[in-house]
Design a protein around this motif. Sequence first.
Motif, PDB file in Angstrom:
ATOM      1  N   GLU A 110       0.994  -1.226  -0.075  1.00 39.83           N
ATOM      2  CA  GLU A 110       0.072  -0.012   0.000  1.00 39.83           C
ATOM      3  C   GLU A 110       0.931   1.340  -0.020  1.00 39.83           C
ATOM      4  OE1 GLU A 110      -4.301  -0.806   2.078  1.00 39.83           O
ATOM      5  OE2 GLU A 110      -2.462  -0.351   3.232  1.00 39.83           O
ATOM      6  N   LEU A 167      -6.622   3.166  -6.015  1.00 42.68           N
ATOM      7  CA  LEU A 167      -6.996   3.072  -4.672  1.00 42.68           C
ATOM      8  C   LEU A 167      -5.787   2.947  -3.830  1.00 42.68           C
ATOM      9  CD1 LEU A 167     -10.404   0.851  -4.912  1.00 42.68           C
ATOM     10  CD2 LEU A 167     -10.132   3.353  -4.764  1.00 42.68           C
ATOM     11  N   ARG A 183      -3.232   0.933  -4.137  1.00 41.88           N
ATOM     12  CA  ARG A 183      -2.487  -0.402  -3.692  1.00 41.88           C
ATOM     13  C   ARG A 183      -1.933  -0.988  -5.134  1.00 41.88           C
ATOM     14  NH1 ARG A 183      -6.542  -4.002  -0.209  1.00 41.88           N
ATOM     15  NH2 ARG A 183      -6.206  -3.154   1.782  1.00 41.88           N
ATOM     16  N   ALA A 225     -10.082   5.247  -0.996  1.00 46.48           N
ATOM     17  CA  ALA A 225     -10.798   4.545  -0.061  1.00 46.48           C
ATOM     18  C   ALA A 225      -9.755   3.914   1.043  1.00 46.48           C
ATOM     19  CB  ALA A 225     -11.611   3.447  -0.475  1.00 46.48           C
ATOM     20  N   CYS A 226     -10.468   3.645   2.108  1.00 48.24           N
ATOM     21  CA  CYS A 226      -9.608   3.199   3.241  1.00 48.24           C
ATOM     22  C   CYS A 226      -9.457   1.651   2.910  1.00 48.24           C
ATOM     23  CB  CYS A 226      -9.957   3.465   4.662  1.00 48.24           C
ATOM     24  SG  CYS A 226     -11.607   2.673   5.008  1.00 48.24           S
ATOM     25  N   ALA A 227      -8.708   0.744   3.964  1.00 50.65           N
ATOM     26  CA  ALA A 227      -8.776  -0.759   3.606  1.00 50.65           C
ATOM     27  C   ALA A 227     -10.062  -1.320   3.806  1.00 50.65           C
ATOM     28  CB  ALA A 227      -7.953  -1.143   4.776  1.00 50.65           C
ATOM     29  N   ASP A 239     -17.253  -2.612   2.673  1.00 50.78           N
ATOM     30  CA  ASP A 239     -15.991  -3.153   1.790  1.00 50.78           C
ATOM     31  C   ASP A 239     -15.741  -1.797   0.870  1.00 50.78           C
ATOM     32  OD1 ASP A 239     -14.154  -4.032   0.247  1.00 50.78           O
ATOM     33  OD2 ASP A 239     -15.203  -5.816  -0.455  1.00 50.78           O
ATOM     34  N   THR A 240     -15.022  -0.804   1.566  1.00 51.61           N
ATOM     35  CA  THR A 240     -14.804   0.362   0.875  1.00 51.61           C
ATOM     36  C   THR A 240     -14.098   0.327  -0.484  1.00 51.61           C
ATOM     37  OG1 THR A 240     -13.027   0.819   2.099  1.00 51.61           O
ATOM     38  CG2 THR A 240     -15.093   1.965   2.986  1.00 51.61           C
ATOM     39  N   LYS A 241     -13.093  -0.641  -0.769  1.00 48.03           N
ATOM     40  CA  LYS A 241     -12.475  -0.663  -1.817  1.00 48.03           C
ATOM     41  C   LYS A 241     -13.128  -1.296  -2.701  1.00 48.03           C
ATOM     42  CE  LYS A 241      -7.953  -0.043  -0.474  1.00 48.03           C
ATOM     43  NZ  LYS A 241      -7.168   1.284  -0.624  1.00 48.03           N
TER      44      LYS A 241
END
Length: 475
Positions: free
Chosen positions: A59, A301, A303, A367-369, A380-382
């Motif tokens: 990340e 995002l 990652r 988005a956070c994790a 599930d924000t991702k």
Amino acid sequence: MGYPPFSSLRPSACPALSRIVAARDGGLCRIKLPGGKLLAMQAHAIADAADVHGSGIVELTNRANLQLRGVKAGGEATLSQRLSDAGLGPRVAATESHDPVQAARQAAVADDARNLLLSPVAGLDADALYDTVPLADEILGLLQSEPRLAELSPKFSVLLDGGERLASLDHPHDVWFAAMPPAIRGGTEPRFAVGFAGQPSSTRSDALAAVRADDIVALIRALLVAFLDLAAPDENRMRDLLRSHDCHTVLARAAEKGSIDLQNDPEVGTWRRAAAEPIRRFGAYPQRDGGLWHVGGQPPLGRIDSATLRGLARLALEHGDGSLRFTPWQSVLVPNVAARAVPQVELGLCSLGFVLDPQDPLARVIACAGSTGCVKALADTKADALALAKQLPAGVEAHLSGCTRSCAAAHCAPYTLLAVAPGRYDLYRRDHASDGETSSPARDGALRFGERIDTYLTIEEAAKRLGEAAGAPIS
Ligand code: SF4
């Protein structure tokens, strides 16, 4: 320097190189990068470590650091040692102690303290007022060597702003320094505005004073000691201390202890930081000399996987100087690229999945994790962010947060979707009180996101509502 498991000696919720924090998808290991800089061989070391000890996911953080997700139980100490061997640990002065626990504690204190943010183009930007790289090296040396800093919160941070056009001005810092232009002060000696608990602003002057560049290291040392002397046990950050102490009094006390002249002429009171241009993190821009360019892109995002990190290293070695610069927008620059190689680097970044167009919906959603990685997340924000990106109205920037802690954004985004249940979000719009400011914990809970304008929306409903609120068509 070895890294035995250290959580019990220096407990904190913050991940670090030797403090692997448990998350829903495994351990979380944070690797701090000085000035966001990473060498290609270090990128390979991280990629290999991510494959062997973690899930392979890397990340990019909003403090220009990296973190490994999914660290497997039992391998934590080996992982930390491996990263340290690649030169990714703190700089720790040789200790006379032969006690490995004492040595590990010293390393962990140094790792926690090295929170210094620079522009990702420090030393490269043609329009910067000051090359902060040498000074930053001195500051990092101080932060990693002062024994007293063991008392400091791992979140305590310092900003050193050289006046670069590509700069993040929406992150809060406990102490900040910003270069002032020579034309304003009518002299030639470099000096910096100094402020507390915030960031330099292009719309108002929050500078408390100015100091000579040569005095900054001594002032930071004196300020940190003053902070620790004055702060109550529950006052961990400068903003906490300023609830009970006047900012000018704190600064004057530090200046006196450090024998530093504070400059308080009228120019300081009217100084504004030139507006930054965060959009320059996307695509190619010329550097200050040598006909070289930096080329930037943003992974969806924030990652990437280990193969992508190796691909970045390859681009840096083949077309740059073998280094990468990570940014506070969870993106990366390949610096020192010859003009003729810029198209190849752009193509390479695109083929690795990076977004180079700031208008791309994936450049406008963070988005956070989320619930796959964090027990606090209500959604599930991702996955929801990827779904939203497909319907995101043109020009709209949105932040999806699994709870009010706002891990993905230190700033207040124009629109925030705060999870309230799986697949359901309340929609917030940045209001006047938070306009252009950080999502400061000074504003509690969801208030940090601005005004709530709708509730319990699905992603489809949120996309529609965002279009209405922004008056924008679907992109
Ligand atoms: S914002 Fe909340 S839910 Fe999201 S990663 Fe941070 S703590 Fe977890």
